[in-house]
Design an enzyme around this catalytic site. Structure first.
Site, PDB file in Angstrom:
ATOM      1  N   LYS A 114       0.814  -1.216   0.000  1.00  0.00           N
ATOM      2  CA  LYS A 114       0.000   0.000   0.000  1.00  0.00           C
ATOM      3  C   LYS A 114       0.850   1.269   0.000  1.00  0.00           C
ATOM      4  CE  LYS A 114      -0.735   0.134   5.028  1.00  0.00           C
ATOM      5  NZ  LYS A 114       0.081   1.341   5.268  1.00  0.00           N
ATOM      6  N   ASP A 115       2.144   1.152   0.345  1.00  0.00           N
ATOM      7  CA  ASP A 115       3.044   2.302   0.368  1.00  0.00           C
ATOM      8  C   ASP A 115       3.770   2.521  -0.959  1.00  0.00           C
ATOM      9  OD1 ASP A 115       2.468   2.746   3.073  1.00  0.00           O
ATOM     10  OD2 ASP A 115       4.090   1.430   3.737  1.00  0.00           O
TER      11      ASP A 115
ATOM     12  N   ARG B 227      -9.127   8.237   2.727  1.00  0.00           N
ATOM     13  CA  ARG B 227      -9.976   7.090   2.381  1.00  0.00           C
ATOM     14  C   ARG B 227     -10.888   6.708   3.535  1.00  0.00           C
ATOM     15  NH1 ARG B 227      -9.491   1.890   4.035  1.00  0.00           N
ATOM     16  NH2 ARG B 227      -7.490   2.293   5.034  1.00  0.00           N
ATOM     17  N   ARG B 228     -10.313   6.620   4.709  1.00  0.00           N
ATOM     18  CA  ARG B 228     -11.109   6.256   5.874  1.00  0.00           C
ATOM     19  C   ARG B 228     -12.078   7.374   6.250  1.00  0.00           C
ATOM     20  NH1 ARG B 228      -5.812   3.759   8.876  1.00  0.00           N
ATOM     21  NH2 ARG B 228      -6.069   1.578   8.225  1.00  0.00           N
TER      22      ARG B 228
ATOM     23  N   ARG C 123      -0.249   9.870  14.064  1.00  0.00           N
ATOM     24  CA  ARG C 123       0.931   9.245  13.465  1.00  0.00           C
ATOM     25  C   ARG C 123       1.549   8.337  14.519  1.00  0.00           C
ATOM     26  NH1 ARG C 123       4.015  11.521   9.558  1.00  0.00           N
ATOM     27  NH2 ARG C 123       4.985   9.458   9.594  1.00  0.00           N
TER      28      ARG C 123
ATOM     29  N   ARG D   1       0.012   4.372  18.922  1.00  0.00           N
ATOM     30  CA  ARG D   1      -1.366   4.762  18.600  1.00  0.00           C
ATOM     31  C   ARG D   1      -2.356   4.157  19.598  1.00  0.00           C
ATOM     32  NH1 ARG D   1      -2.057   5.372  12.046  1.00  0.00           N
ATOM     33  NH2 ARG D   1       0.074   5.990  11.601  1.00  0.00           N
TER      34      ARG D   1
ATOM     35  N   CYS E 243      -2.139   8.582  -1.944  1.00  0.00           N
ATOM     36  CA  CYS E 243      -2.621   8.584  -0.562  1.00  0.00           C
ATOM     37  C   CYS E 243      -3.167   9.938  -0.131  1.00  0.00           C
ATOM     38  CB  CYS E 243      -1.527   8.114   0.385  1.00  0.00           C
ATOM     39  SG  CYS E 243      -0.187   9.278   0.593  1.00  0.00           S
TER      40      CYS E 243
END
Length: 308
Positions: free
Chosen positions: A84-85, A132-133, A150, A156, A243
């Site tokens: 995904k990166d 996206r979220r 982050r 997190r 992104c």
């Protein structure tokens, strides 16, 4: 007695990246018992800059450029990436050649007391920096207050427990690879929150002319994963998103067929469109690109500007 050939494996220094690289090397070692693998860490811009959102200083390629530089300079032979990166296009001289079997691609909604997104109090604070979220979850709960977050998985989760956020969203794949327990009821169904392109998948990159390394890493390629992620990435390349934008696509291979669902949106207005397709594997790349073209046309017609 001849010495074993040694392969230098480039990885990011973060704990998750390192662990998933070690897991990949374990697969490679089993498939290539006569090869020695040595993992080498390379810090990326995305690892070093932690006080700004990813979308504010480039986004695309922030976690791969230094690893690719190491490959091009001969400091490493292969690199293991979270797919995904990885941007749509590889630098000249490099290519993605192997995709180990995909982990769970879904997102996990985490709270201190196990409440679902529907049961959260009015105006709760959700930690995520993902456009996206944001557009998908705001559609479910328009009252959400989004707050940038982050850091690694542990930091997190700690911020959640310290009360800085009422909820956070993490990728299930990372949680599983780090052996973090969570209630499976907290998994967000793909139809509810379409995952990032390539989420849950890893990719191994090497030099295009290193035929020996290519042969070594292809031994752990998972065909269904490869077919699914190549369709997702064909969609991403054609729609020219990244992104910074509310963009997602998720493909699943079922026998001779591939099913994909995709979303593009406008993070400023919250408007988005969702489309899906079911095609044969043989036509999945071309049809994924056609889907991207169709969705771009719909966005233009409806004045949905997901490139801003």
């Amino acid at each position: 007695m001849s010495l074993k050939k040694k392969i230098i494996v480039a990885t990011r220094p973060s704990l998750l990246a390192y662990i998933q690289t070690l897991q990949t090397v374990e697969l490679l070692q089993k498939a290539n018992p006569d090869i020695e693998f040595e993992v080498k860490k390379f810090s990326t811009q995305g690892d070093r800059v932690l006080n700004r959102s990813l979308t504010s200083f480039g986004g695309t390629g922030l976690f791969v450029k230094e690893l690719e530089h190491a490959l091009l300079e001969g400091e490493a032979d292969i690199a293991v990436h979270s797919l995904k990166d990885v941007p749509s296009f590889n630098p000249e001289g490099l290519k993605l050649v192997s995709y180990p079997e995909r982990e769970d691609s879904r997102d996990v909604f985490l709270t201190r007391d196990g409440l679902s997104i529907d049961d959260m109090p009015q105006g709760f604070v959700l930690g995520t920096g993902s456009p996206r979220r944001k557009v998908q979850l705001a559609d479910i709960r328009p009252d959400i207050n989004f707050k940038e977050i982050r850091g690694n998985i542990d930091s997190r989760i700690q911020k959640l427990h310290d009360g800085e956020y009422d909820a956070i969203v993490l990728a299930a794949a990372g949680m599983n690879r780090m052996d973090k327990n969570f209630d499976e009821e907290m998994l967000l169904d793909v139809d509810l929150c379409i995952p990032a392109i390539g989420q849950g998948a890893l990719a191994i990159e090497t030099r295009v002319n290193d035929l020996e390394c290519i042969d070594i890493v292809k031994k752990i390629n998972h065909k269904a994963t490869e077919q699914a992620v190549l369709a997702e990435r064909a969609f991403m390349a054609e729609i020219e998103g990244g992104c910074k934008f509310p963009l997602a696509a998720h493909a699943v291979v079922d026998g001779k067929y591939l099913n994909m669902i995709a979303i593009v949106g406008d993070v400023q207005t919250g408007d988005f469109i969702v489309e899906s397709l079911e095609v044969t594997i043989e036509e999945s790349i071309s049809k994924s690109m056609e889907l991207a073209q169709k969705m771009k046309a719909i966005c233009k017609e409806k004045d949905i500007n997901f490139y801003q």
